[in-house]
Write a protein that holds these residues in place. Structure first.
Motif, PDB file in Angstrom:
ATOM      1  N   ILE A  71       0.134  -6.767  -6.634  1.00 24.42           N
ATOM      2  CA  ILE A  71       0.992  -5.645  -5.805  1.00 24.42           C
ATOM      3  C   ILE A  71       0.198  -4.747  -4.864  1.00 24.42           C
ATOM      4  N   ALA A  72      -1.017  -4.323  -5.381  1.00 26.58           N
ATOM      5  CA  ALA A  72      -2.206  -3.655  -4.711  1.00 26.58           C
ATOM      6  C   ALA A  72      -2.639  -4.410  -3.392  1.00 26.58           C
ATOM      7  N   MET A  96       0.077  -4.945  -0.941  1.00 23.48           N
ATOM      8  CA  MET A  96      -0.077  -3.611  -0.107  1.00 23.48           C
ATOM      9  C   MET A  96      -1.248  -3.484   0.885  1.00 23.48           C
ATOM     10  N   GLY A 123       2.803 -10.687  -7.913  1.00 23.28           N
ATOM     11  CA  GLY A 123       2.353  -9.370  -7.429  1.00 23.28           C
ATOM     12  C   GLY A 123       2.209  -9.199  -6.037  1.00 23.28           C
ATOM     13  N   THR A 124       1.413 -10.110  -5.610  1.00 23.69           N
ATOM     14  CA  THR A 124       1.124 -10.162  -4.163  1.00 23.69           C
ATOM     15  C   THR A 124       2.252 -10.228  -3.328  1.00 23.69           C
ATOM     16  N   GLY A 141       4.358  -6.900  -3.329  1.00 11.51           N
ATOM     17  CA  GLY A 141       3.431  -6.077  -2.509  1.00 11.51           C
ATOM     18  C   GLY A 141       3.652  -6.259  -1.127  1.00 11.51           C
ATOM     19  N   ARG A 142       3.938  -7.460  -0.766  1.00 12.49           N
ATOM     20  CA  ARG A 142       4.090  -7.662   0.607  1.00 12.49           C
ATOM     21  C   ARG A 142       5.384  -7.454   1.144  1.00 12.49           C
ATOM     22  N   PRO A 198       6.873  -0.166  -3.797  1.00 13.66           N
ATOM     23  CA  PRO A 198       5.577   0.007  -4.243  1.00 13.66           C
ATOM     24  C   PRO A 198       4.805   1.312  -3.910  1.00 13.66           C
ATOM     25  N   THR A 199       5.080   1.860  -2.529  1.00 12.66           N
ATOM     26  CA  THR A 199       4.378   2.852  -2.015  1.00 12.66           C
ATOM     27  C   THR A 199       4.838   4.348  -2.646  1.00 12.66           C
TER      28      THR A 199
END
Ligand code: NAD
Ligand code: G3P
Length: 333
Positions: A200-201, A204, A260-261, A264-265, A316-317
């Motif tokens: 996720i990070a 982002m 997760g990626t 995050g996107r 996520p933010t």
């Protein structure tokens, strides 16, 4: 000759069947679809899960569980964790009284918060001395390419761990033994959740300081949970802990990291599920890991954050801001 029945012909089941065959075992590879078993036997490849990889001669595929289980020294269980209970209930009657059941799965059961070895003991009615775990930094594609890697063969009975070690040791696959089954299983299950967080990070657009922070604090919450459950804390600095965490959190081959990626996107859960062809255990297990933490009174802030993003739809933010504004603490407590 050692005989192994591998139940599950997905990417890791097929790759581990290769390892055991390369180690000299006779391997029966079970999958639920007869057509795929026929294709594997006819082409010596598994086009659905490991396309382009030639399988060793020592592997025979079947869709008949009794045929796979007959005479097996090891029954290797490698289906999605949430399906184990139902599947094993069907396979168990075919297993011999001496067969060692080996979990390759890295999940925690939803609803019961049980580890896979606990589900195995309960469903198959076998003592802990007949249940082993094989875990570590083992991305299936790299193992199938016979790239060097190490792993952990764990069982409360060290002699059983040693037998498993001997049955899967090859020039490219180096298993170490461990008797800390709880720690080994927790390492494998929680790293999938931390892999989602790091993905996720990444999605982002965050950099390596953020990812290193998640990996390190993720290991801290894994260790806290392990200590509360009686695991040896040193297990978490070994292959089943740090080793697997590093592999998962740094590799685009990791399904959890990639999932997760995508989140995050900006993908929704449904979009990320649709984009994932294989099992990303952390997506379901983040809830059961959080449940396990709560049952043991352990604070697991990164796991809680992942659950809030994956299952509660928290952006996520917003989740990140909340994670960073927790009260100040000592690093160790
Ligand atoms: N792929 C890896 O690199 C890797 C490495 C180590 C551990 N693991 C763990 O191994 C386990 C399996 O992962 P995988 O990578 O092989 O997954 P996969 O998605 O590649 O394959 C899953 C297999 O289970 C079968 N399956 C799915 N639902 C089923 C059901 N209800 N009943 C019976 N069979 C069913 C699929 O047909 C497939 O053969 C997971 O717990 C995972 O965390 C995977
Ligand atoms: O693809 P993942 O995220 O399930 O990770 C695979 C293995 O567990 C890495 O050891």
């Amino acid at each position: 000759m050692t005989k192994a029945a591998v139940f599950g012909n997905g990417s890791w089941g097929t790759a581990f069947a290769m390892v055991m065959a390369d180690a000299g075992c006779e391997v029966s590879l079970w999958g639920r679809r007869p057509a795929l078993a026929d294709t594997i036997n006819a082409t010596r490849t598994n086009p659905d899960y490991l396309p382009g990889v030639e399988l060793p001669r020592g592997i025979t595929a079947t869709a008949d569980a009794a045929e796979a289980a007959a005479g097996a020294d090891f029954a290797v269980l490698v289906v999605p964790s949430q399906t184990l209970r139902e599947n094993l209930a069907a396979w168990a009657p075919a297993l011999g009284p001496e067969t060692v059941l080996v979990s390759l799965m890295k999940g925690i059961e939803l609803g019961t918060a049980k580890r896979m070895s606990e589900v195995i003991g309960e469903v198959a009615g076998v003592p802990a001395e007949r249940v082993a775990v094989l875990t570590g930094p083992n991305l299936a594609r790299e193992i199938a390419a016979r790239q060097p890697a190490a792993a952990v063969a764990a069982c409360v009975d060290e002699s059983v761990a040693q037998r498993l070690q001997a049955a899967c040791m090859t020039p490219y696959f180096r298993p170490y033994t461990n008797t800390d089954v709880v720690g080994c299983e927790l390492g494998g299950a929680v790293k999938n959740v931390i892999g989602l967080a790091v993905g996720i990070a990444n999605g982002m657009g965050l950099g390596d300081n953020s990812k290193a922070t998640l990996i390190t604090r993720g290991l801290a919450e894994t260790t806290r949970l392990g200590l509360a459950m009686g695991a040896d804390p040193l297990t978490f600095s070994g292959l089943a802990g740090l080793g697997d965490l590093v592999a998962t959190c740094s590799s685009p081959l990791s399904r959890n990291n990639t999932f997760g990626t995508n989140l995050g996107r900006g993908m929704t859960l449904q979009e990320a599920v649709a984009a994932t062809k294989q099992t990303a255990e952390g997506v379901k297990s983040c809830e059961s890991v959080l449940d396990l933490g709560r049952r043991h009174g352990v604070d697991m802030p990164i796991t809680e954050t992942v659950v809030s993003i994956v299952h509660d739809g928290k952006p996520p933010t917003v989740a990140l801001k909340e994670l960073m504004s927790r009260s100040a603490k000592p690093e160790r407590r």
